[in-house]
Design a protein around this motif. Structure first.
Motif, PDB file in Angstrom:
ATOM      1  N   THR A 211       0.927  -1.202   0.066  1.00 53.52           N
ATOM      2  CA  THR A 211      -0.121   0.051   0.149  1.00 53.52           C
ATOM      3  C   THR A 211       0.777   1.179  -0.108  1.00 53.52           C
ATOM      4  OG1 THR A 211      -1.825   1.384   1.089  1.00 53.52           O
ATOM      5  CG2 THR A 211      -0.218  -0.063   2.393  1.00 53.52           C
ATOM      6  N   ASP A 212       0.411   2.315  -0.575  1.00 56.90           N
ATOM      7  CA  ASP A 212       1.175   3.466  -0.588  1.00 56.90           C
ATOM      8  C   ASP A 212       0.753   4.285   0.375  1.00 56.90           C
ATOM      9  OD1 ASP A 212       2.384   3.041  -3.230  1.00 56.90           O
ATOM     10  OD2 ASP A 212       0.911   3.621  -4.345  1.00 56.90           O
ATOM     11  N   ASP A 213      -0.241   4.222   1.329  1.00 55.83           N
ATOM     12  CA  ASP A 213      -0.940   4.868   2.137  1.00 55.83           C
ATOM     13  C   ASP A 213      -0.204   4.526   3.538  1.00 55.83           C
ATOM     14  OD1 ASP A 213      -2.878   6.143   0.327  1.00 55.83           O
ATOM     15  OD2 ASP A 213      -3.977   4.195   0.463  1.00 55.83           O
ATOM     16  N   VAL A 214       1.227   4.975   3.514  1.00 57.69           N
ATOM     17  CA  VAL A 214       1.861   4.373   4.677  1.00 57.69           C
ATOM     18  C   VAL A 214       2.668   5.517   5.208  1.00 57.69           C
ATOM     19  CG1 VAL A 214       3.417   3.156   3.225  1.00 57.69           C
ATOM     20  CG2 VAL A 214       3.214   2.486   5.831  1.00 57.69           C
ATOM     21  N   GLU A 215       3.013   5.338   6.486  1.00 61.72           N
ATOM     22  CA  GLU A 215       3.702   6.656   7.173  1.00 61.72           C
ATOM     23  C   GLU A 215       4.607   5.937   8.043  1.00 61.72           C
ATOM     24  OE1 GLU A 215       1.432   9.589   9.242  1.00 61.72           O
ATOM     25  OE2 GLU A 215       0.108   9.957   7.557  1.00 61.72           O
ATOM     26  N   TYR A 216       6.090   6.167   8.391  1.00 59.01           N
ATOM     27  CA  TYR A 216       6.693   5.484   9.356  1.00 59.01           C
ATOM     28  C   TYR A 216       7.215   6.713  10.302  1.00 59.01           C
ATOM     29  CZ  TYR A 216      10.605   3.157  11.355  1.00 59.01           C
ATOM     30  OH  TYR A 216      11.348   2.374  12.503  1.00 59.01           O
ATOM     31  N   HIS A 217       6.939   6.288  11.503  1.00 54.33           N
ATOM     32  CA  HIS A 217       7.443   7.525  12.626  1.00 54.33           C
ATOM     33  C   HIS A 217       8.496   6.708  13.274  1.00 54.33           C
ATOM     34  CE1 HIS A 217       3.948  10.038  11.928  1.00 54.33           C
ATOM     35  NE2 HIS A 217       3.244   8.958  11.708  1.00 54.33           N
ATOM     36  N   GLU A 218       9.745   7.137  12.991  1.00 52.47           N
ATOM     37  CA  GLU A 218      10.880   6.510  13.474  1.00 52.47           C
ATOM     38  C   GLU A 218      11.190   6.391  14.934  1.00 52.47           C
ATOM     39  OE1 GLU A 218      15.754   5.728  12.166  1.00 52.47           O
ATOM     40  OE2 GLU A 218      14.495   7.470  11.249  1.00 52.47           O
ATOM     41  N   LEU A 219      11.311   7.283  15.608  1.00 52.38           N
ATOM     42  CA  LEU A 219      11.287   7.372  16.982  1.00 52.38           C
ATOM     43  C   LEU A 219      10.234   6.786  17.775  1.00 52.38           C
ATOM     44  CD1 LEU A 219      12.821  11.053  17.812  1.00 52.38           C
ATOM     45  CD2 LEU A 219      13.834   8.890  18.177  1.00 52.38           C
ATOM     46  N   ALA A 220       9.308   6.908  17.418  1.00 52.73           N
ATOM     47  CA  ALA A 220       8.045   6.193  18.045  1.00 52.73           C
ATOM     48  C   ALA A 220       7.862   4.716  17.547  1.00 52.73           C
ATOM     49  CB  ALA A 220       6.771   6.827  17.584  1.00 52.73           C
ATOM     50  N   ARG A 221       8.721   4.313  16.716  1.00 51.44           N
ATOM     51  CA  ARG A 221       8.773   2.844  15.842  1.00 51.44           C
ATOM     52  C   ARG A 221       7.052   2.472  15.794  1.00 51.44           C
ATOM     53  NH1 ARG A 221      11.726  -0.650  20.275  1.00 51.44           N
ATOM     54  NH2 ARG A 221      10.581   0.706  21.811  1.00 51.44           N
ATOM     55  N   ILE A 222       6.492   3.558  15.010  1.00 54.52           N
ATOM     56  CA  ILE A 222       5.160   3.265  14.426  1.00 54.52           C
ATOM     57  C   ILE A 222       4.978   3.270  13.111  1.00 54.52           C
ATOM     58  CG2 ILE A 222       2.779   4.284  14.562  1.00 54.52           C
ATOM     59  CD1 ILE A 222       3.087   4.821  17.414  1.00 54.52           C
ATOM     60  N   VAL A 223       4.289   2.265  12.564  1.00 55.08           N
ATOM     61  CA  VAL A 223       3.790   2.292  11.054  1.00 55.08           C
ATOM     62  C   VAL A 223       2.094   2.601  11.020  1.00 55.08           C
ATOM     63  CG1 VAL A 223       3.521   1.201   8.977  1.00 55.08           C
ATOM     64  CG2 VAL A 223       5.593   0.823  10.140  1.00 55.08           C
ATOM     65  N   LEU A 224       1.759   3.764  10.309  1.00 51.86           N
ATOM     66  CA  LEU A 224       0.486   3.997  10.274  1.00 51.86           C
ATOM     67  C   LEU A 224       0.074   4.054   8.613  1.00 51.86           C
ATOM     68  CD1 LEU A 224      -2.201   5.141  11.140  1.00 51.86           C
ATOM     69  CD2 LEU A 224      -1.303   7.242  10.442  1.00 51.86           C
ATOM     70  N   VAL A 225      -0.946   2.989   8.644  1.00 51.85           N
ATOM     71  CA  VAL A 225      -1.589   2.850   7.195  1.00 51.85           C
ATOM     72  C   VAL A 225      -2.855   3.850   7.274  1.00 51.85           C
ATOM     73  CG1 VAL A 225      -2.579   1.515   5.419  1.00 51.85           C
ATOM     74  CG2 VAL A 225      -0.823   0.496   6.812  1.00 51.85           C
ATOM     75  N   LYS A 226      -2.671   4.934   6.479  1.00 51.48           N
ATOM     76  CA  LYS A 226      -4.020   5.828   6.689  1.00 51.48           C
ATOM     77  C   LYS A 226      -4.925   5.710   5.394  1.00 51.48           C
ATOM     78  CE  LYS A 226      -4.592  10.816   7.453  1.00 51.48           C
ATOM     79  NZ  LYS A 226      -3.801  11.890   7.478  1.00 51.48           N
ATOM     80  N   LYS A 227      -6.020   5.029   5.875  1.00 49.99           N
ATOM     81  CA  LYS A 227      -6.988   4.797   4.806  1.00 49.99           C
ATOM     82  C   LYS A 227      -8.080   6.049   4.980  1.00 49.99           C
ATOM     83  CE  LYS A 227      -6.655   2.068   2.183  1.00 49.99           C
ATOM     84  NZ  LYS A 227      -5.876   2.160   0.921  1.00 49.99           N
ATOM     85  N   ARG A 228      -8.271   6.440   6.159  1.00 45.40           N
ATOM     86  CA  ARG A 228      -9.317   7.266   6.456  1.00 45.40           C
ATOM     87  C   ARG A 228      -8.774   8.751   7.082  1.00 45.40           C
ATOM     88  NH1 ARG A 228     -14.645   4.339   7.986  1.00 45.40           N
ATOM     89  NH2 ARG A 228     -14.404   2.202   7.103  1.00 45.40           N
TER      90      ARG A 228
END
Length: 253
Positions: A95-112
């Motif tokens: 999916t292209d709808d993805v963000e990476y927050h490196e310090l938080a170690r969080i990947v977010l797939v944002k569909k809404r």
């Protein structure tokens, strides 16, 4: 699948725009979908208000991708915690709808689109070393639809730094305090405010800190009233808990 999604399906059946077999097909994976290696809890959004969150540590990348692929069919936002850059790159393949927050170690797939509350959560840290855990709390609360602010590096070694930002403490409805060493900041903040304080001990500190155990015990023994404590380095848990409290505040506005 959210409450709104199910309402639309039921309204479609009622209006005759959706036949019963189609509705059953869309609902058949409730309450969970069995992948063999994982049972995806599609019902969690209905029960708890938020879809299932994927904890990545210890999972293989292929299993994580398989879970995400199934969850993508629901068109919900997907939160992956304790994720590294390899997991982010793997999710980018599907999916292209993805963000990476490196310090938080969080990947977010944002569909809404993510809304924000009027009620505010404030994330406070003792030191700069606590920021990775604090960012995990901050991003989690943001993804769950809250208005969130930061106040970093205001620990008790220089308490004037905290006291010069009293207006931020006063504006917040819930405060998350992230601190290592002796964890005293949670008690200080708890003694200054009339709102819930969620304390997060971190594993930051010298040897007798025992990887966060000293801070955990200090926070549990806080003499300030209204302080609750989550586990060591559990920024996600703090952000999620703050969000559930904030949701109740919003309901009563």
């Amino acid at each position: 699948m959210t409450n709104e999604d199910i309402k639309k399906i039921l309204e479609g059946v009622k209006d005759g725009n959706v036949d019963i077999d189609s509705a059953m097909d869309r609902l058949k994976d409730l309450p969970f979908e069995d992948l063999g290696y994982a049972k995806i809890d599609h019902h969690r959004g209905l029960r708890n208000g938020y879809p299932e969150v994927i904890y990545c540590q210890g999972k293989s990348i292929e299993h994580i991708k398989g879970i995400v692929e199934k969850m993508l069919l629901r068109e919900n936002n997907i939160l992956l915690t304790r994720a590294n850059i390899d997991i982010y790159n793997a999710i980018k393949e599907i999916t292209d709808d993805v963000e990476y927050h490196e310090l938080a170690r969080i990947v977010l797939v944002k569909k809404r689109e993510i809304g924000t509350t009027d009620s505010k959560i404030l994330v406070v840290t003792g030191g700069t070393s606590d920021i990775p855990v604090a960012d995990e709390a901050y991003i989690t609360a943001k993804v769950l639809g809250n208005s969130v602010d930061k106040l970093y590096d205001v620990g008790v070694a220089g308490i004037h730094r905290l006291l010069s930002h009293r207006e931020k403490l006063d504006e917040a409805n819930i405060i998350i305090v992230v601190a290592g060493m002796e964890g005293a900041l949670a008690s200080v903040v708890g003694g200054l405010v009339d709102k819930p304080v969620i304390a997060v001990p971190t594993s930051i500190g010298y040897g007798a800190n025992f990887n966060g155990l000293a801070a955990l015990l200090a926070m549990l023994n806080s003499c300030a009233s209204g302080v609750g404590v989550v586990n060591i380095d559990n920024g996600f848990g703090a952000g999620y808990l703050a969000s559930t409290i904030n949701r109740q505040i919003e309901k009563n506005r």
